[in-house]
Design an enzyme around this catalytic site. Structure first.
Site, PDB file in Angstrom:
ATOM      1  N   SER A   1      17.025  -7.119   4.922  1.00  0.00           N
ATOM      2  CA  SER A   1      17.561  -5.794   5.270  1.00  0.00           C
ATOM      3  C   SER A   1      19.046  -5.925   5.572  1.00  0.00           C
ATOM      4  CB  SER A   1      16.845  -5.259   6.510  1.00  0.00           C
ATOM      5  OG  SER A   1      17.535  -4.141   7.042  1.00  0.00           O
TER       6      SER A   1
ATOM      7  N   SER B   1       0.822  -1.223   0.000  1.00  0.00           N
ATOM      8  CA  SER B   1       0.000   0.000   0.000  1.00  0.00           C
ATOM      9  C   SER B   1       0.849   1.262   0.000  1.00  0.00           C
ATOM     10  CB  SER B   1      -0.930   0.001   1.215  1.00  0.00           C
ATOM     11  OG  SER B   1      -0.172   0.006   2.408  1.00  0.00           O
TER      12      SER B   1
ATOM     13  N   LYS C   1      15.023 -10.405  10.061  1.00  0.00           N
ATOM     14  CA  LYS C   1      15.584 -10.249   8.709  1.00  0.00           C
ATOM     15  C   LYS C   1      16.697 -11.263   8.440  1.00  0.00           C
ATOM     16  CE  LYS C   1      12.916  -6.916   7.284  1.00  0.00           C
ATOM     17  NZ  LYS C   1      11.958  -7.151   6.181  1.00  0.00           N
TER      18      LYS C   1
ATOM     19  N   ASN D   1       7.207  -8.622   1.069  1.00  0.00           N
ATOM     20  CA  ASN D   1       7.754  -7.297   1.384  1.00  0.00           C
ATOM     21  C   ASN D   1       7.252  -6.724   2.713  1.00  0.00           C
ATOM     22  OD1 ASN D   1       8.693  -4.369   0.620  1.00  0.00           O
ATOM     23  ND2 ASN D   1       6.486  -4.221   0.981  1.00  0.00           N
TER      24      ASN D   1
ATOM     25  N   ALA E   1      16.865  -9.922  13.882  1.00  0.00           N
ATOM     26  CA  ALA E   1      16.627 -11.372  13.996  1.00  0.00           C
ATOM     27  C   ALA E   1      15.653 -11.823  12.910  1.00  0.00           C
ATOM     28  CB  ALA E   1      16.064 -11.706  15.373  1.00  0.00           C
TER      29      ALA E   1
ATOM     30  N   VAL F   1      -0.664 -10.499   7.061  1.00  0.00           N
ATOM     31  CA  VAL F   1       0.191 -11.623   6.650  1.00  0.00           C
ATOM     32  C   VAL F   1       0.813 -12.381   7.828  1.00  0.00           C
ATOM     33  CG1 VAL F   1       0.707 -10.862   4.289  1.00  0.00           C
ATOM     34  CG2 VAL F   1       2.111 -10.024   6.190  1.00  0.00           C
TER      35      VAL F   1
ATOM     36  N   TYR G   1      14.099  -6.811  14.919  1.00  0.00           N
ATOM     37  CA  TYR G   1      14.070  -6.620  13.455  1.00  0.00           C
ATOM     38  C   TYR G   1      15.234  -7.371  12.779  1.00  0.00           C
ATOM     39  CZ  TYR G   1      13.819  -3.907   9.061  1.00  0.00           C
ATOM     40  OH  TYR G   1      13.712  -3.514   7.748  1.00  0.00           O
TER      41      TYR G   1
HETATM   42  P1  NAP Z   1       6.578   0.935   5.072  1.00  0.00           P
HETATM   43  O1  NAP Z   1       6.559   2.179   4.268  1.00  0.00           O
HETATM   44  O2  NAP Z   1       6.297   1.028   6.529  1.00  0.00           O
HETATM   45  O3  NAP Z   1       5.620  -0.134   4.387  1.00  0.00           O
HETATM   46  C1  NAP Z   1       5.392  -1.385   4.977  1.00  0.00           C
HETATM   47  C2  NAP Z   1       4.173  -1.992   4.362  1.00  0.00           C
HETATM   48  O4  NAP Z   1       3.916  -3.249   5.001  1.00  0.00           O
HETATM   49  C3  NAP Z   1       2.929  -1.128   4.542  1.00  0.00           C
HETATM   50  O5  NAP Z   1       2.192  -1.157   3.350  1.00  0.00           O
HETATM   51  C4  NAP Z   1       2.216  -1.837   5.686  1.00  0.00           C
HETATM   52  O6  NAP Z   1       0.812  -1.621   5.679  1.00  0.00           O
HETATM   53  C5  NAP Z   1       2.533  -3.282   5.368  1.00  0.00           C
HETATM   54  N1  NAP Z   1       2.269  -4.136   6.517  1.00  0.00           N
HETATM   55  C6  NAP Z   1       2.695  -3.989   7.779  1.00  0.00           C
HETATM   56  N2  NAP Z   1       2.226  -4.979   8.547  1.00  0.00           N
HETATM   57  C7  NAP Z   1       1.450  -5.765   7.748  1.00  0.00           C
HETATM   58  C8  NAP Z   1       0.689  -6.932   7.964  1.00  0.00           C
HETATM   59  N3  NAP Z   1       0.618  -7.512   9.164  1.00  0.00           N
HETATM   60  N4  NAP Z   1       0.015  -7.474   6.916  1.00  0.00           N
HETATM   61  C9  NAP Z   1       0.071  -6.904   5.692  1.00  0.00           C
HETATM   62  N5  NAP Z   1       0.777  -5.783   5.429  1.00  0.00           N
HETATM   63  C10 NAP Z   1       1.475  -5.228   6.451  1.00  0.00           C
HETATM   64  O7  NAP Z   1       7.996   0.234   4.955  1.00  0.00           O
HETATM   65  P2  NAP Z   1       9.032   0.158   3.741  1.00  0.00           P
HETATM   66  O8  NAP Z   1      10.182   1.015   4.125  1.00  0.00           O
HETATM   67  O9  NAP Z   1       8.386   0.307   2.439  1.00  0.00           O
HETATM   68  O10 NAP Z   1       9.521  -1.352   3.946  1.00  0.00           O
HETATM   69  C11 NAP Z   1       9.140  -2.422   3.097  1.00  0.00           C
HETATM   70  C12 NAP Z   1      10.027  -3.612   3.403  1.00  0.00           C
HETATM   71  O11 NAP Z   1      11.391  -3.258   3.191  1.00  0.00           O
HETATM   72  C13 NAP Z   1       9.937  -4.085   4.860  1.00  0.00           C
HETATM   73  O12 NAP Z   1      10.029  -5.487   4.911  1.00  0.00           O
HETATM   74  C14 NAP Z   1      11.151  -3.458   5.493  1.00  0.00           C
HETATM   75  O13 NAP Z   1      11.583  -4.169   6.622  1.00  0.00           O
HETATM   76  C15 NAP Z   1      12.139  -3.532   4.347  1.00  0.00           C
HETATM   77  N6  NAP Z   1      13.256  -2.596   4.467  1.00  0.00           N
HETATM   78  C16 NAP Z   1      13.052  -1.247   4.441  1.00  0.00           C
HETATM   79  C17 NAP Z   1      14.157  -0.391   4.564  1.00  0.00           C
HETATM   80  C18 NAP Z   1      14.016   1.116   4.527  1.00  0.00           C
HETATM   81  O14 NAP Z   1      15.027   1.800   4.728  1.00  0.00           O
HETATM   82  N7  NAP Z   1      12.850   1.667   4.272  1.00  0.00           N
HETATM   83  C19 NAP Z   1      15.440  -0.929   4.723  1.00  0.00           C
HETATM   84  C20 NAP Z   1      15.594  -2.306   4.747  1.00  0.00           C
HETATM   85  C21 NAP Z   1      14.500  -3.141   4.604  1.00  0.00           C
HETATM   86  P3  NAP Z   1       0.108  -0.806   6.885  1.00  0.00           P
HETATM   87  O15 NAP Z   1       0.681   0.565   6.814  1.00  0.00           O
HETATM   88  O16 NAP Z   1      -1.321  -0.878   6.552  1.00  0.00           O
HETATM   89  O17 NAP Z   1       0.437  -1.511   8.148  1.00  0.00           O
END
Ligand code: NAP
Length: 246
Positions: A141, A10, A158, A89, A156, A63, A154
């Site tokens: 990550s 989303s 990842k 994701n 752990a 999820v 987190y």
């Molecule tokens: P984000 O903007 O917070 O987006 C996370 C998404 O996951 C949101 O759409 C959220 O929806 C959804 N989500 C959370 N809990 C959920 C659940 N129980 N069921 C279904 N959907 C769920 O984060 P992002 O930065 O895009 O991160 C995406 C992925 O990349 C994650 O796995 C994160 O750990 C990884 N990552 C991000 C970074 C970074 O710097 N941004 C770095 C390394 C890894 P809701 O808002 O509705 O909860």
């Protein structure tokens, strides 16, 4: 037309991946959490995907819950016909130093970031096996590779994803299913917006490219990993971090 299911799509990286795969010609299933605000955002992402001439459906599912994943996979199969690519994701952070972290903080992050992948694999792998083809990409990550203070839960979750990725690659390789992981560094999304400017500047000290990444820069690598161009790549972790560690 090939179908891609992206969890947590989303906003942020997931939304960028959905749009990129739609641009590549995939019909997309955009998973969002059951929150009403998330549904609205997912619908907007779906509209942007449809502009590329593909089908796009939104599917609410937490999820971290097996029953939600089972229902979602069934619905996507019914609506779009197959699942050729799965991008795990969805993720959350609850950052605290170990001394302050509660058991609830730990369990919540493990449930959404790690258990969710088990839930999705249990439901999607049988579909891909029947198709004799599949591409799985798990978003891990740099915290899972190198650790990060304040993120014992987190990192752990990842790190576990990396073990799961390699195991699934070995279990399902003979079924023509690849499974790889992408390890983002610091990417500009709602997840990292919360960090203070001071922390943000400090984090860049270790980044060779001296800037944060864009969600589209993760989506580009995912696009490669679900394409035919990556047909001999499996069990790998591709770091997309602007050069945090070399
Ligand atoms: P984000 O903007 O917070 O987006 C996370 C998404 O996951 C949101 O759409 C959220 O929806 C959804 N989500 C959370 N809990 C959920 C659940 N129980 N069921 C279904 N959907 C769920 O984060 P992002 O930065 O895009 O991160 C995406 C992925 O990349 C994650 O796995 C994160 O750990 C990884 N990552 C991000 C970074 C970074 O710097 N941004 C770095 C390394 C890894 P809701 O808002 O509705 O909860």
């Amino acid at each position: 037309m090939a179908v891609a299911l992206i969890t947590g799509a989303s906003q942020g990286i997931g939304a960028a991946i959905a749009k990129r795969l739609a641009k590549d010609g995939f019909d997309v299933a955009i998973n969002h959490s059951p929150k009403e605000s998330s549904k609205e955002k997912a619908l907007a992402v779906a509209e942007e995907c449809k502009a590329f001439g593909v089908r796009a459906v939104c599917c609410a599912a937490d999820v971290s819950k097996m029953a939600d994943c089972e229902e979602m996979v069934k619905a996507v199969k019914e609506q779009l016909g197959s699942i050729d690519a799965l991008v795990n994701n969805a993720g959350i952070t609850i950052d605290k130093l170990l001394a302050r972290m509660t058991e609830e903080d730990y369990d919540a992050v493990i449930a959404v970031n790690q258990k969710s992948i088990f839930n999705m694999l249990k439901n999607v792998c049988p579909v891909m096996m029947k198709q004799k083809h599949g591409r799985i990409v798990n978003i891990t990550s740099v915290a899972g590779l190198y650790g990060n203070p304040g993120q014992v839960n987190y990192s752990a979750s990842k790190a576990a994803i990396i073990g799961m990725t390699k195991t699934i690659a070995k279990e399902y390789g003979r079924k023509n299913i690849t499974c790889n992981a992408v390890a983002p560094g610091f990417i500009n999304t709602p997840m990292t917006e919360a960090l203070s400017d001071e922390v943000k500047t400090k984090l860049l000290d270790n980044v060779a490219l001296k800037r944060y990444g864009k969600p589209e820069e993760i989506a580009g690598v995912v696009s490669f990993l679900v394409s035919e161009d990556s047909s001999y790549v499996t069990g790998q972790v591709i770091e997309v971090s602007g050069g945090i560690s070399m």
